[in-house]
Design an enzyme around this catalytic site. Structure first.
Site: not given
Ligand code: SF4
Length: 356
Positions: A110, A124, A167, A224, A340
């Site tokens: 990943c 996130c 990202g 989601n 992440c």
């Molecule tokens: S990394 Fe992915 S899940 Fe996190 S804010 Fe950005 S687009 Fe949304």
């Protein structure tokens, strides 16, 4: 000033060698050494003559700067989370993350496409960083090369790559696609298109552009939510590209035979995990060739609750009964900050042993 060569296509390398007055076929040799053999030192590129290697390594030549491993966080489940530093001399320094996940017969890596993210999904942690900067193609493909090289003694025959780290890949379109082309090039990293998945929060112009590409990865969409109202709250990007606009772009997307969309659905206890949500998701995906990955929320630093085992089971059953292939995926490496952005957000020393 040496030119950064990691992330360059064969065409760009040809131009580079032409600027040095070298023969064009050297481009294919360097391309092979970089991406197929994962050589990061010119001295190790034994498919080129020693004099040329010395010239490349000199101040007027080039340089190869793979992401630098700051720390490795090995998980109990066998996956390894990497905290990389990038940038420095010519680009803004930043820290990004990648995860290497070995499984029977394959490994999945990943990777990140931006440092931080501007999209602001509320579940996130990367969102809390804001956007620091876009990664270059070399910084994107470099995460895969370093992770493979690091684990070369234990590599399985198949490699999957998922662009699901820090990202939004479609907001760094050109660099992401340059990296993806190198990953999918049989003369480059040589991965199969169905083994490389780009995950988007639903950037409609990017989805439309991706559909025009001759060479492209599989597409996953972070859904989601089962209604605009819910999705506006969880993912403010939905105000710009509401569900109907997003799903319409999906319906127009030129899927290849046997290609599916993957819809990712993080199950948040008491928020989006009811049987009514499941029935709405069935209706939303009715005219699409789609499968769904349900990802039960892990307790963490954000104010959400995990779903109950019963609600996960019921949600999956409703989708499967209506003919939507649905899988429950538990995120791996949970003991080493799996979400992440979690590593980059940490300011205090890790309680886990980092192998340097
Ligand atoms: S990394 Fe992915 S899940 Fe996190 S804010 Fe950005 S687009 Fe949304």
């Amino acid at each position: 000033m040496p030119v950064e060569l990691l992330g360059k296509s064969t065409g760009e390398l040809r131009e580079y060698f032409a600027s040095l007055g070298e023969r064009p076929f050297r481009a294919a040799q360097l391309y092979h050494a970089l991406y197929a053999e994962r050589r990061f030192e010119f001295s190790a590129m034994t498919n080129m003559p020693a004099a040329l290697r010395e010239r490349l390594a000199s101040a007027e030549g080039g340089r190869i700067s793979p992401p630098h491993i700051v720390r490795r966080f090995p998980s109990m489940d066998g996956s390894i989370r990497y905290l990389f530093s990038i940038g420095g001399e010519s680009a803004k320094p930043a820290q990004i993350e990648a995860v290497f996940m070995p499984r029977e017969g394959r490994q999945t890596i990943c990777i990140s496409t931006q440092a931080g993210c501007a999209v602001d999904c509320h579940f996130c942690l990367t969102a809390q960083l804001g956007l620091i900067r876009n990664l270059t193609a070399g910084e994107i493909v470099g995460q895969v090369l370093v992770a493979l090289e690091e684990n070369r003694e234990q590599l399985a025959p198949q490699t999957n790559v998922v662009l699901m780290g820090q990202g939004e890949p479609l907001l760094n379109y050109d660099a992401t696609m340059t990296a993806v082309r190198i990953l999918l090039d049989p003369k480059g990293v040589a991965l199969a298109p169905r083994h490389v998945t780009l995950s988007t929060s639903g950037i409609v112009p990017g989805i439309e552009r991706l559909g025009q590409e001759k060479i492209r990865p599989s597409l996953a969409i972070s859904l989601n939510a089962s209604s605009d109202e819910q999705r506006n709250t969880l993912m403010p990007i939905n105000r710009k590209y509401p569900l109907e606009v997003l799903l319409d772009a999906c319906r127009k997307y030129p899927l290849r035979s046997r290609e599916y969309f993957t819809f990712e659905y993080v199950l948040l206890g008491g928020v989006n995990d009811t049987p009514e949500d499941a029935r709405r998701v069935v209706r939303l995906l009715a005219r699409l060739r789609a499968k769904v990955n349900l990802i039960p929320w892990n307790p963490g630093n954000l104010p959400y609750q995990p779903p109950t085992p019963q609600s996960i089971e019921e949600f999956q059953r409703i989708l499967v009964d209506k003919g939507v292939p649905t899988f429950v995926r538990y995120s791996r490496g949970q003991d080493v900050f799996a979400a992440c952005g979690q590593l980059a957000l940490m300011e205090t020393p890790s309680p886990f042993v980092a192998l340097q």
